[in-house]
Write a protein that holds these residues in place. Sequence first.
Motif, short mmCIF file in Angstrom:
data_model
loop_
_atom_site.label_atom_id
_atom_site.label_comp_id
_atom_site.label_asym_id
_atom_site.label_seq_id
_atom_site.Cartn_x
_atom_site.Cartn_y
_atom_site.Cartn_z
N THR A 1 4.54 7.30 -0.94
CA THR A 1 3.96 6.83 -2.19
C THR A 1 4.56 5.47 -2.57
O THR A 1 5.74 5.24 -2.39
N LYS B 1 6.23 2.64 -4.63
CA LYS B 1 7.23 2.67 -5.69
C LYS B 1 7.18 1.35 -6.47
O LYS B 1 7.17 0.28 -5.86
N LYS C 1 9.23 -0.65 -9.48
CA LYS C 1 10.42 -0.68 -10.33
C LYS C 1 10.33 -1.88 -11.28
O LYS C 1 9.60 -2.83 -11.02
N TYR D 1 -0.12 0.08 -10.78
CA TYR D 1 -0.17 1.11 -9.75
C TYR D 1 -1.63 1.46 -9.40
O TYR D 1 -2.01 1.53 -8.23
N TYR E 1 8.58 2.69 3.11
CA TYR E 1 8.44 2.76 1.66
C TYR E 1 8.09 1.37 1.14
O TYR E 1 8.78 0.40 1.43
N ILE F 1 8.01 -1.04 -1.84
CA ILE F 1 8.71 -1.13 -3.13
C ILE F 1 8.39 -2.46 -3.80
O ILE F 1 8.61 -3.53 -3.24
N THR G 1 9.15 -4.72 -7.19
CA THR G 1 10.03 -4.89 -8.34
C THR G 1 9.44 -5.95 -9.26
O THR G 1 9.23 -7.10 -8.84
#
Length: 431
Positions: free
Chosen positions: A61, A63, A65, A81, A193, A195, A197
Amino acid sequence: MTKKKKKVNLYAQQKLQAAQHKKLYMERLRKFCTEIGNGEPLFDLLPLYIRDGVYENRGATLKIKVEKGAKITKRFVKILYSHVEKEMKRKMMEVTISGRIIRVNLVDYYQMILPLEGVLTSTGQFTGKEKFDAFCLDRADRYVKYHKEFAYIIHSACYAYCDLSKRALYTFTFEMERSSTVIDHKSYSGIFYQIITLDLYPLDVRHVTINGDRRPVVQVGEVEHKHNISGLQPTVVPLKRLHVKDPSGHTEIPVYVQQHAVDRTMQRACCVFPGSVPSLISNAFSEKRKIIREGSRYLVECYYYEIKIGYFVGVLVDGIFVILTFLLITHSSTPEGRKLTELTGLQRSDITFLAIDDLKTLINSDIRYDDRIAQIFVDAGCESILDMSFQVSIGDFEWLWDEAKQESELSKLIAEYIQLGNTDEEYFENE
Protein backbone atom coordinates in the motif's frame (compact mmCIF):
# COMPACT_ATOMS: atom_id res chain seq x y z
CA MET A 1 -39.37 -19.23 18.74
CA THR A 2 -37.05 -17.33 16.45
CA LYS A 3 -33.95 -19.04 15.16
CA LYS A 4 -30.65 -17.65 16.27
CA LYS A 5 -28.50 -16.25 13.51
CA LYS A 6 -25.37 -18.21 12.85
CA LYS A 7 -22.23 -16.40 13.84
CA VAL A 8 -20.14 -15.33 10.92
CA ASN A 9 -16.73 -16.97 10.95
CA LEU A 10 -14.61 -13.90 10.14
CA TYR A 11 -11.43 -15.95 9.79
CA ALA A 12 -13.03 -18.29 7.26
CA GLN A 13 -14.54 -15.32 5.39
CA GLN A 14 -11.19 -13.52 5.20
CA LYS A 15 -9.49 -16.71 4.10
CA LEU A 16 -12.03 -17.14 1.30
CA GLN A 17 -11.64 -13.53 0.16
CA ALA A 18 -7.85 -13.90 0.15
CA ALA A 19 -8.11 -17.05 -1.96
CA GLN A 20 -10.41 -15.32 -4.46
CA HIS A 21 -8.07 -12.31 -4.65
CA LYS A 22 -5.09 -14.59 -5.31
CA LYS A 23 -7.02 -16.50 -7.99
CA LEU A 24 -7.86 -13.25 -9.84
CA TYR A 25 -4.26 -12.09 -9.55
CA MET A 26 -2.97 -15.37 -11.02
CA GLU A 27 -5.37 -14.99 -13.95
CA ARG A 28 -3.89 -11.53 -14.62
CA LEU A 29 -0.36 -12.93 -14.27
CA ARG A 30 -1.17 -15.76 -16.70
CA LYS A 31 -2.35 -13.27 -19.35
CA PHE A 32 0.73 -11.13 -18.81
CA CYS A 33 3.09 -14.11 -19.14
CA THR A 34 1.38 -14.96 -22.44
CA GLU A 35 2.09 -11.36 -23.50
CA ILE A 36 5.75 -11.84 -22.56
CA GLY A 37 5.90 -15.01 -24.60
CA ASN A 38 4.19 -13.35 -27.57
CA GLY A 39 1.41 -15.94 -27.38
CA GLU A 40 3.34 -18.77 -25.73
CA PRO A 41 1.83 -19.71 -22.29
CA LEU A 42 4.96 -19.05 -20.19
CA PHE A 43 2.94 -18.98 -16.97
CA ASP A 44 2.91 -22.80 -16.94
CA LEU A 45 6.73 -22.80 -16.77
CA LEU A 46 6.77 -20.90 -13.47
CA PRO A 47 7.22 -23.18 -10.44
CA LEU A 48 4.65 -22.79 -7.67
CA TYR A 49 7.13 -21.12 -5.32
CA ILE A 50 7.89 -18.50 -8.01
CA ARG A 51 4.19 -17.74 -8.49
CA ASP A 52 3.70 -17.44 -4.73
CA GLY A 53 6.77 -15.22 -4.47
CA VAL A 54 5.44 -12.89 -7.16
CA TYR A 55 2.06 -12.70 -5.42
CA GLU A 56 3.62 -11.98 -2.02
CA ASN A 57 5.69 -9.16 -3.55
CA ARG A 58 2.91 -7.67 -5.70
CA GLY A 59 3.25 -4.17 -4.25
CA ALA A 60 2.48 -2.69 -0.85
CA THR A 61 0.00 0.00 0.00
CA LEU A 62 1.15 3.52 -0.80
CA LYS A 63 2.44 5.41 2.23
CA ILE A 64 2.01 9.19 2.58
CA LYS A 65 3.82 11.00 5.36
CA VAL A 66 3.82 14.66 6.38
CA GLU A 67 7.10 16.44 7.11
CA LYS A 68 7.43 17.34 10.78
CA GLY A 69 6.06 20.82 11.44
CA ALA A 70 4.22 21.10 8.09
CA LYS A 71 0.62 22.22 8.58
CA ILE A 72 -0.97 19.78 6.13
CA THR A 73 -4.43 18.47 6.98
CA LYS A 74 -5.45 14.82 7.08
CA ARG A 75 -8.14 15.74 4.55
CA PHE A 76 -5.53 16.75 1.97
CA VAL A 77 -3.56 13.54 2.59
CA LYS A 78 -6.75 11.57 1.83
CA ILE A 79 -7.37 13.66 -1.30
CA LEU A 80 -3.83 13.04 -2.52
CA TYR A 81 -4.08 9.33 -1.75
CA SER A 82 -7.31 9.03 -3.74
CA HIS A 83 -5.83 11.08 -6.61
CA VAL A 84 -2.71 8.90 -6.85
CA GLU A 85 -4.68 5.65 -6.77
CA LYS A 86 -7.02 6.86 -9.52
CA GLU A 87 -4.18 8.12 -11.73
CA MET A 88 -2.19 4.89 -11.35
CA LYS A 89 -5.13 2.99 -12.81
CA ARG A 90 -5.63 5.53 -15.61
CA LYS A 91 -2.06 6.42 -16.56
CA MET A 92 -0.50 4.32 -19.31
CA MET A 93 3.18 4.08 -20.16
CA GLU A 94 5.08 2.42 -22.98
CA VAL A 95 7.60 -0.18 -21.88
CA THR A 96 9.85 -2.61 -23.71
CA ILE A 97 9.01 -6.21 -22.87
CA SER A 98 10.85 -9.06 -24.56
CA GLY A 99 11.95 -6.75 -27.36
CA ARG A 100 8.45 -5.41 -28.05
CA ILE A 101 6.93 -2.08 -26.99
CA ILE A 102 3.60 -2.45 -25.20
CA ARG A 103 1.40 -0.12 -23.16
CA VAL A 104 0.67 -0.93 -19.52
CA ASN A 105 -0.92 1.09 -16.74
CA LEU A 106 1.10 1.94 -13.65
CA VAL A 107 -0.86 -0.45 -11.43
CA ASP A 108 0.03 -3.43 -13.63
CA TYR A 109 3.68 -2.42 -13.64
CA TYR A 110 3.77 -2.03 -9.86
CA GLN A 111 1.70 -5.11 -9.02
CA MET A 112 2.89 -7.56 -11.72
CA ILE A 113 5.90 -6.50 -13.78
CA LEU A 114 8.01 -5.20 -10.89
CA PRO A 115 7.52 -8.23 -8.60
CA LEU A 116 7.85 -10.74 -11.46
CA GLU A 117 11.18 -9.36 -12.67
CA GLY A 118 12.37 -9.05 -9.05
CA VAL A 119 11.64 -12.70 -8.24
CA LEU A 120 13.01 -13.99 -11.55
CA THR A 121 16.32 -12.18 -11.12
CA SER A 122 16.64 -13.30 -7.49
CA THR A 123 15.93 -17.03 -7.83
CA GLY A 124 18.01 -19.85 -9.22
CA GLN A 125 17.52 -21.80 -12.41
CA PHE A 126 14.36 -23.71 -13.26
CA THR A 127 13.22 -25.43 -16.43
CA GLY A 128 12.26 -22.79 -19.01
CA LYS A 129 13.74 -19.82 -17.13
CA GLU A 130 15.75 -18.81 -20.21
CA LYS A 131 12.46 -17.92 -21.91
CA PHE A 132 12.14 -14.98 -19.46
CA ASP A 133 15.67 -13.64 -20.10
CA ALA A 134 14.54 -11.06 -22.68
CA PHE A 135 11.83 -9.85 -20.29
CA CYS A 136 14.31 -9.21 -17.46
CA LEU A 137 16.80 -7.53 -19.78
CA ASP A 138 14.95 -4.17 -19.89
CA ARG A 139 13.95 -3.99 -16.21
CA ALA A 140 16.25 -1.04 -15.39
CA ASP A 141 14.79 1.17 -18.15
CA ARG A 142 11.25 0.23 -17.12
CA TYR A 143 11.96 1.11 -13.50
CA VAL A 144 13.35 4.55 -14.39
CA LYS A 145 10.33 5.30 -16.60
CA TYR A 146 7.88 4.20 -13.90
CA HIS A 147 9.66 6.27 -11.27
CA LYS A 148 9.33 9.38 -13.48
CA GLU A 149 5.67 8.72 -14.31
CA PHE A 150 4.76 8.16 -10.67
CA ALA A 151 6.62 11.27 -9.53
CA TYR A 152 4.79 13.25 -12.22
CA ILE A 153 1.43 12.10 -10.81
CA ILE A 154 2.37 13.40 -7.36
CA HIS A 155 3.76 16.61 -8.87
CA SER A 156 0.55 17.26 -10.82
CA ALA A 157 -1.55 16.68 -7.69
CA CYS A 158 0.57 19.03 -5.59
CA TYR A 159 0.38 21.58 -8.41
CA ALA A 160 -3.39 21.27 -8.76
CA TYR A 161 -4.05 21.76 -5.06
CA CYS A 162 -1.52 24.52 -4.38
CA ASP A 163 -3.40 27.45 -2.88
CA LEU A 164 -1.96 30.96 -2.80
CA SER A 165 -4.38 31.86 -0.02
CA LYS A 166 -2.42 29.48 2.22
CA ARG A 167 0.75 31.44 1.37
CA ALA A 168 2.59 28.20 0.67
CA LEU A 169 2.92 25.65 -2.11
CA TYR A 170 2.93 21.87 -1.67
CA THR A 171 6.21 20.05 -2.26
CA PHE A 172 7.14 16.40 -1.94
CA THR A 173 9.88 13.80 -1.94
CA PHE A 174 9.30 10.32 -3.30
CA GLU A 175 11.26 7.16 -2.68
CA MET A 176 10.85 3.43 -3.07
CA GLU A 177 12.11 1.16 -0.32
CA ARG A 178 12.50 -2.57 -0.56
CA SER A 179 12.01 -5.14 2.19
CA SER A 180 13.39 -8.67 2.36
CA THR A 181 11.33 -11.74 1.58
CA VAL A 182 11.77 -15.54 1.73
CA ILE A 183 11.33 -17.61 -1.42
CA ASP A 184 11.98 -21.36 -1.40
CA HIS A 185 13.58 -21.09 2.08
CA LYS A 186 16.01 -18.40 0.90
CA SER A 187 16.01 -14.67 1.70
CA TYR A 188 15.80 -12.20 -1.20
CA SER A 189 15.11 -8.51 -1.76
CA GLY A 190 11.35 -8.32 -1.68
CA ILE A 191 8.38 -6.00 -1.79
CA PHE A 192 8.64 -2.34 -2.81
CA TYR A 193 7.13 0.38 -0.63
CA GLN A 194 6.22 3.68 -2.29
CA ILE A 195 6.68 6.49 0.22
CA ILE A 196 5.62 10.10 -0.37
CA THR A 197 6.67 12.77 2.11
CA LEU A 198 4.70 16.04 1.87
CA ASP A 199 5.92 19.47 2.88
CA LEU A 200 4.97 23.13 2.35
CA TYR A 201 7.18 25.65 0.56
CA PRO A 202 6.56 29.07 2.17
CA LEU A 203 5.93 32.06 -0.11
CA ASP A 204 7.13 35.57 0.62
CA VAL A 205 4.38 37.84 1.99
CA ARG A 206 4.63 41.63 1.93
CA HIS A 207 2.34 44.48 2.96
CA VAL A 208 1.82 47.32 0.48
CA THR A 209 -0.42 50.37 0.40
CA ILE A 210 -3.05 50.33 -2.36
CA ASN A 211 -5.68 53.08 -2.57
CA GLY A 212 -4.78 54.16 0.96
CA ASP A 213 -5.24 50.69 2.47
CA ARG A 214 -2.45 48.47 3.79
CA ARG A 215 -2.85 45.01 2.24
CA PRO A 216 -0.94 41.73 2.32
CA VAL A 217 0.26 40.38 -1.05
CA VAL A 218 1.75 36.97 -1.77
CA GLN A 219 4.63 36.09 -4.06
CA VAL A 220 3.67 34.22 -7.23
CA GLY A 221 5.71 31.33 -8.56
CA GLU A 222 5.65 27.65 -9.41
CA VAL A 223 7.36 24.83 -7.58
CA GLU A 224 9.81 22.86 -9.68
CA HIS A 225 10.70 19.29 -8.75
CA LYS A 226 14.02 17.93 -10.00
CA HIS A 227 15.38 14.66 -8.67
CA ASN A 228 13.22 14.96 -5.55
CA ILE A 229 14.53 18.48 -4.82
CA SER A 230 11.90 21.21 -4.70
CA GLY A 231 12.53 24.87 -5.43
CA LEU A 232 10.50 27.94 -6.29
CA GLN A 233 10.62 29.36 -9.80
CA PRO A 234 9.41 32.92 -9.07
CA THR A 235 7.26 34.76 -11.61
CA VAL A 236 9.01 37.96 -12.71
CA VAL A 237 8.44 40.71 -15.27
CA PRO A 238 11.13 42.84 -17.01
CA LEU A 239 10.77 46.58 -16.41
CA LYS A 240 11.04 47.24 -20.14
CA ARG A 241 7.80 45.31 -20.70
CA LEU A 242 6.10 47.68 -18.27
CA HIS A 243 7.23 50.71 -20.31
CA VAL A 244 9.48 51.85 -17.45
CA LYS A 245 12.96 53.24 -18.04
CA ASP A 246 15.59 50.65 -17.22
CA PRO A 247 19.22 51.77 -17.69
CA SER A 248 20.54 48.21 -17.57
CA GLY A 249 17.82 46.84 -19.84
CA HIS A 250 17.76 43.60 -17.84
CA THR A 251 16.02 44.47 -14.56
CA GLU A 252 13.25 42.09 -13.54
CA ILE A 253 10.83 42.59 -10.66
CA PRO A 254 8.86 39.90 -8.79
CA VAL A 255 5.12 39.44 -9.22
CA TYR A 256 2.79 39.38 -6.20
CA VAL A 257 -0.96 38.93 -5.93
CA GLN A 258 -3.62 40.01 -3.45
CA GLN A 259 -6.28 37.59 -2.25
CA HIS A 260 -9.06 39.47 -4.07
CA ALA A 261 -7.37 38.67 -7.40
CA VAL A 262 -7.11 34.97 -6.50
CA ASP A 263 -10.81 34.88 -5.60
CA ARG A 264 -11.86 36.68 -8.79
CA THR A 265 -9.75 34.37 -10.96
CA MET A 266 -11.30 31.30 -9.34
CA GLN A 267 -14.79 32.79 -9.83
CA ARG A 268 -14.59 34.36 -13.28
CA ALA A 269 -12.22 31.93 -14.97
CA CYS A 270 -13.94 28.93 -13.35
CA CYS A 271 -10.72 27.38 -12.08
CA VAL A 272 -11.40 23.84 -10.90
CA PHE A 273 -8.26 23.75 -8.74
CA PRO A 274 -6.61 26.58 -6.77
CA GLY A 275 -3.32 25.52 -8.36
CA SER A 276 -4.60 26.80 -11.70
CA VAL A 277 -4.19 30.40 -10.50
CA PRO A 278 -0.37 30.55 -10.11
CA SER A 279 -0.06 28.66 -13.39
CA LEU A 280 -2.32 31.13 -15.24
CA ILE A 281 -0.39 34.07 -13.79
CA SER A 282 3.02 32.63 -14.66
CA ASN A 283 1.87 31.92 -18.20
CA ALA A 284 0.50 35.47 -18.51
CA PHE A 285 3.97 36.92 -17.95
CA SER A 286 5.65 34.82 -20.64
CA GLU A 287 7.24 36.71 -23.53
CA LYS A 288 4.48 35.88 -26.02
CA ARG A 289 1.75 37.59 -23.95
CA LYS A 290 0.99 41.32 -24.25
CA ILE A 291 1.07 43.81 -21.38
CA ILE A 292 -1.02 46.95 -21.96
CA ARG A 293 -0.36 50.08 -19.95
CA GLU A 294 -3.35 52.31 -19.15
CA GLY A 295 -2.18 55.17 -16.96
CA SER A 296 -0.91 53.74 -13.70
CA ARG A 297 -2.44 50.30 -14.20
CA TYR A 298 -1.50 47.40 -16.46
CA LEU A 299 -3.58 44.79 -18.25
CA VAL A 300 -1.73 41.48 -18.66
CA GLU A 301 -3.24 39.04 -21.17
CA CYS A 302 -4.44 35.76 -19.66
CA TYR A 303 -4.80 32.60 -21.75
CA TYR A 304 -6.18 29.12 -21.19
CA TYR A 305 -3.68 27.23 -23.32
CA GLU A 306 -3.85 29.31 -26.51
CA ILE A 307 -7.31 30.80 -25.94
CA LYS A 308 -7.43 34.35 -24.59
CA ILE A 309 -9.95 34.63 -21.78
CA GLY A 310 -9.14 37.93 -20.07
CA TYR A 311 -6.62 40.10 -18.23
CA PHE A 312 -4.84 40.34 -14.91
CA VAL A 313 -4.95 43.93 -13.69
CA GLY A 314 -1.86 45.11 -11.84
CA VAL A 315 0.14 48.09 -10.60
CA LEU A 316 3.72 48.87 -9.62
CA VAL A 317 4.07 49.28 -5.85
CA ASP A 318 7.28 49.50 -3.79
CA GLY A 319 9.40 47.87 -6.49
CA ILE A 320 7.11 44.89 -7.11
CA PHE A 321 4.27 44.18 -9.55
CA VAL A 322 1.02 43.55 -7.68
CA ILE A 323 -1.97 41.86 -9.34
CA LEU A 324 -5.17 43.50 -8.09
CA THR A 325 -7.86 41.50 -9.86
CA PHE A 326 -8.81 39.37 -12.85
CA LEU A 327 -11.20 40.54 -15.59
CA LEU A 328 -12.83 38.32 -18.16
CA ILE A 329 -12.31 39.56 -21.71
CA THR A 330 -15.96 40.73 -21.84
CA HIS A 331 -15.67 42.88 -18.70
CA SER A 332 -16.50 46.54 -19.24
CA SER A 333 -12.98 47.63 -18.14
CA THR A 334 -11.09 45.71 -20.84
CA PRO A 335 -10.43 46.96 -24.41
CA GLU A 336 -12.77 44.29 -25.78
CA GLY A 337 -15.39 45.00 -23.11
CA ARG A 338 -15.36 48.70 -23.95
CA LYS A 339 -15.89 47.83 -27.61
CA LEU A 340 -18.74 45.52 -26.63
CA THR A 341 -20.33 48.41 -24.72
CA GLU A 342 -19.89 50.67 -27.73
CA LEU A 343 -21.59 48.17 -30.05
CA THR A 344 -24.44 47.16 -27.77
CA GLY A 345 -24.92 49.98 -25.28
CA LEU A 346 -24.56 47.47 -22.43
CA GLN A 347 -23.13 49.14 -19.33
CA ARG A 348 -21.14 47.51 -16.54
CA SER A 349 -24.26 46.80 -14.48
CA ASP A 350 -25.94 45.24 -17.54
CA ILE A 351 -22.97 42.97 -18.22
CA THR A 352 -22.90 41.90 -14.57
CA PHE A 353 -26.67 41.28 -14.55
CA LEU A 354 -26.45 39.12 -17.67
CA ALA A 355 -23.33 37.39 -16.22
CA ILE A 356 -21.48 38.01 -19.48
CA ASP A 357 -18.34 38.60 -17.41
CA ASP A 358 -18.41 34.98 -16.16
CA LEU A 359 -16.70 32.33 -18.29
CA LYS A 360 -19.00 29.46 -17.38
CA THR A 361 -22.11 31.46 -18.30
CA LEU A 362 -20.71 32.12 -21.76
CA ILE A 363 -19.48 28.55 -22.26
CA ASN A 364 -22.88 27.10 -21.37
CA SER A 365 -24.82 29.55 -23.52
CA ASP A 366 -26.08 29.33 -27.09
CA ILE A 367 -24.23 32.42 -28.36
CA ARG A 368 -22.07 30.40 -30.77
CA TYR A 369 -25.25 29.16 -32.48
CA ASP A 370 -26.79 32.62 -32.92
CA ASP A 371 -25.13 34.34 -35.89
CA ARG A 372 -26.32 37.81 -34.86
CA ILE A 373 -25.00 37.69 -31.29
CA ALA A 374 -21.85 35.79 -32.30
CA GLN A 375 -21.01 38.51 -34.83
CA ILE A 376 -21.27 41.20 -32.16
CA PHE A 377 -18.75 39.32 -30.00
CA VAL A 378 -16.45 38.93 -33.00
CA ASP A 379 -16.69 42.65 -33.83
CA ALA A 380 -15.81 43.46 -30.22
CA GLY A 381 -12.71 41.22 -30.36
CA CYS A 382 -14.19 38.57 -28.08
CA GLU A 383 -14.09 35.76 -30.64
CA SER A 384 -11.80 33.78 -28.32
CA ILE A 385 -14.84 33.09 -26.12
CA LEU A 386 -16.58 31.58 -29.13
CA ASP A 387 -13.44 29.52 -29.83
CA MET A 388 -13.54 28.16 -26.31
CA SER A 389 -17.24 27.36 -26.68
CA PHE A 390 -16.36 25.36 -29.78
CA GLN A 391 -13.56 23.57 -27.93
CA VAL A 392 -16.05 22.60 -25.22
CA SER A 393 -18.35 21.12 -27.84
CA ILE A 394 -15.55 18.82 -29.05
CA GLY A 395 -14.47 17.87 -25.55
CA ASP A 396 -11.29 19.81 -24.72
CA PHE A 397 -12.85 21.75 -21.83
CA GLU A 398 -15.52 19.34 -20.61
CA TRP A 399 -14.90 20.38 -17.00
CA LEU A 400 -16.51 23.75 -17.85
CA TRP A 401 -19.68 22.12 -19.12
CA ASP A 402 -22.65 22.37 -16.75
CA GLU A 403 -25.30 19.74 -17.43
CA ALA A 404 -27.90 21.85 -15.62
CA LYS A 405 -27.31 24.88 -17.83
CA GLN A 406 -26.60 23.41 -21.24
CA GLU A 407 -27.07 25.89 -24.04
CA SER A 408 -28.97 28.48 -22.03
CA GLU A 409 -30.81 31.01 -24.18
CA LEU A 410 -28.38 33.82 -23.39
CA SER A 411 -28.44 35.09 -26.98
CA LYS A 412 -32.19 35.69 -26.82
CA LEU A 413 -31.85 37.48 -23.48
CA ILE A 414 -29.05 39.71 -24.82
CA ALA A 415 -31.03 40.49 -27.98
CA GLU A 416 -34.06 41.53 -25.93
CA TYR A 417 -31.94 43.50 -23.49
CA ILE A 418 -30.27 45.59 -26.18
CA GLN A 419 -33.34 45.65 -28.48
CA LEU A 420 -31.34 44.02 -31.23
CA GLY A 421 -34.32 44.15 -33.57
CA ASN A 422 -33.59 47.86 -34.07
CA THR A 423 -30.00 47.22 -35.16
CA ASP A 424 -30.49 44.51 -37.77
CA GLU A 425 -29.69 46.86 -40.68
CA GLU A 426 -26.38 47.80 -39.10
CA TYR A 427 -25.18 44.25 -38.53
CA PHE A 428 -27.16 41.89 -40.72
CA GLU A 429 -28.45 43.43 -43.91
CA ASN A 430 -29.23 40.00 -45.36
CA GLU A 431 -31.47 38.89 -42.47
